[in-house]
Design a protein around this motif. Sequence first.
Motif, short mmCIF file in Angstrom:
data_model
loop_
_atom_site.label_atom_id
_atom_site.label_comp_id
_atom_site.label_asym_id
_atom_site.label_seq_id
_atom_site.Cartn_x
_atom_site.Cartn_y
_atom_site.Cartn_z
N ALA A 26 91.35 45.92 -4.14
CA ALA A 26 90.85 45.72 -3.23
C ALA A 26 90.80 43.80 -2.27
O ALA A 26 91.03 44.56 -1.14
N ARG A 27 90.33 43.52 -3.16
CA ARG A 27 89.49 41.99 -2.61
C ARG A 27 90.77 41.50 -3.05
O ARG A 27 91.15 40.17 -2.80
N ARG A 28 92.28 41.21 -3.89
CA ARG A 28 93.15 40.87 -4.12
C ARG A 28 93.79 40.28 -2.92
O ARG A 28 93.77 41.21 -2.05
N LEU A 29 94.50 39.11 -2.60
CA LEU A 29 95.29 38.89 -1.47
C LEU A 29 96.37 39.48 -0.93
O LEU A 29 97.00 39.40 -2.34
N ASN A 30 96.83 39.91 -0.32
CA ASN A 30 97.78 40.33 -0.49
C ASN A 30 98.61 39.48 0.89
O ASN A 30 98.25 38.86 1.74
N TYR A 31 100.53 39.31 0.65
CA TYR A 31 101.22 38.47 1.25
C TYR A 31 101.76 39.38 2.69
O TYR A 31 103.64 40.56 2.04
N TRP A 32 101.41 38.60 3.84
CA TRP A 32 103.06 39.40 4.64
C TRP A 32 103.89 38.06 5.44
O TRP A 32 102.28 37.47 6.29
N ARG A 33 104.86 37.75 5.54
CA ARG A 33 105.18 36.84 6.68
C ARG A 33 106.01 37.72 7.48
O ARG A 33 106.85 38.23 7.37
N PRO A 66 107.17 33.08 13.19
CA PRO A 66 107.06 33.23 11.55
C PRO A 66 105.52 32.90 11.29
O PRO A 66 105.16 31.80 11.64
N HIS A 67 105.15 33.72 11.06
CA HIS A 67 103.89 33.75 10.26
C HIS A 67 102.94 34.56 9.54
O HIS A 67 103.70 35.01 9.01
N LEU A 68 102.28 33.71 8.59
CA LEU A 68 101.83 34.45 6.66
C LEU A 68 101.00 34.43 6.50
O LEU A 68 100.07 34.00 7.27
N PHE A 69 100.97 35.63 6.95
CA PHE A 69 98.89 36.64 6.82
C PHE A 69 99.14 36.77 5.30
O PHE A 69 99.53 37.07 4.99
N THR A 70 97.81 35.92 4.89
CA THR A 70 97.20 36.17 3.63
C THR A 70 95.93 37.18 3.94
O THR A 70 94.96 36.80 4.49
N PHE A 71 95.97 38.69 3.19
CA PHE A 71 94.77 39.41 4.19
C PHE A 71 94.21 40.38 2.63
O PHE A 71 94.87 39.96 1.27
N GLU A 72 93.74 40.60 2.43
CA GLU A 72 92.42 41.69 1.23
C GLU A 72 93.30 43.18 2.29
O GLU A 72 93.61 43.75 3.01
N GLU A 73 93.20 43.92 0.96
CA GLU A 73 94.32 45.55 0.58
C GLU A 73 93.50 45.66 1.94
O GLU A 73 94.49 46.66 2.58
N LEU A 74 92.37 46.21 1.95
CA LEU A 74 91.70 46.55 2.92
C LEU A 74 91.48 46.71 4.99
O LEU A 74 90.61 46.81 5.13
N GLN A 75 92.09 45.11 4.49
CA GLN A 75 91.88 44.62 5.45
C GLN A 75 93.37 43.78 6.35
O GLN A 75 93.82 42.65 6.62
N PRO A 76 94.41 44.93 6.17
CA PRO A 76 95.29 44.47 6.99
C PRO A 76 96.39 44.01 8.32
O PRO A 76 94.52 44.20 9.20
N PRO A 77 96.45 43.13 8.20
CA PRO A 77 96.51 42.46 10.28
C PRO A 77 97.48 43.45 10.47
O PRO A 77 98.63 44.58 10.20
N LEU A 78 97.54 44.21 11.76
CA LEU A 78 98.23 45.02 12.52
C LEU A 78 98.79 44.32 14.09
O LEU A 78 98.34 43.87 14.98
N LEU A 79 99.65 45.02 13.73
CA LEU A 79 100.24 44.44 14.94
C LEU A 79 100.93 46.00 16.47
O LEU A 79 100.50 47.19 15.85
#
Length: 152
Positions: A26-33, A66-79
């Motif tokens: 859950a604390r591992r970083l996820n990525y989304w560009r 473009p924007h690169l989001f780096t986030f924890e599993e349970l805290q994703p960015p929402l549009l």
Amino acid sequence: MPGCHGCREPHEERDDESEEQEEQNARRLNYWRVQVSVVGDGVVKTLDGSIDCSTDPAHEAHRCGPHLFTFEELQPPLLRGTGAAGWKLARWESQTRQADGHVMARSGPMPDGRWYLNGFGYQDTGALETVTAVFVPTKGAPDDRASDAAQE
């Protein structure tokens, strides 16, 4: 074992290890560009304001990526898509351009509400998702702003 105070059953240790592994994941970083595009009249924003994209020329912020989001599993960015007065969000569309230039549509179901969520996993692959919010005129039906006001 009778009389063994504080002894643990083997399955209890595995449960603790599983819980610890889940917490680490859950604390591992996820990525989304992501890059946002708007069709019609409306705005797409993230809660933190890093994306704030609109077709309105008077809109102060034009952060579409473009924007690169780096986030924890349970805290994703929402549009969140919100139509201008007289407009409502009809649908989301998505295409991802891989680092090698290959373009593909989003796999799996598309979000069907006003919120959009995605992520590319535990490493930055260089892929870029272009998310398009399609807004349509309401033709007398309640627009997104009227719907928001009714829920408050």
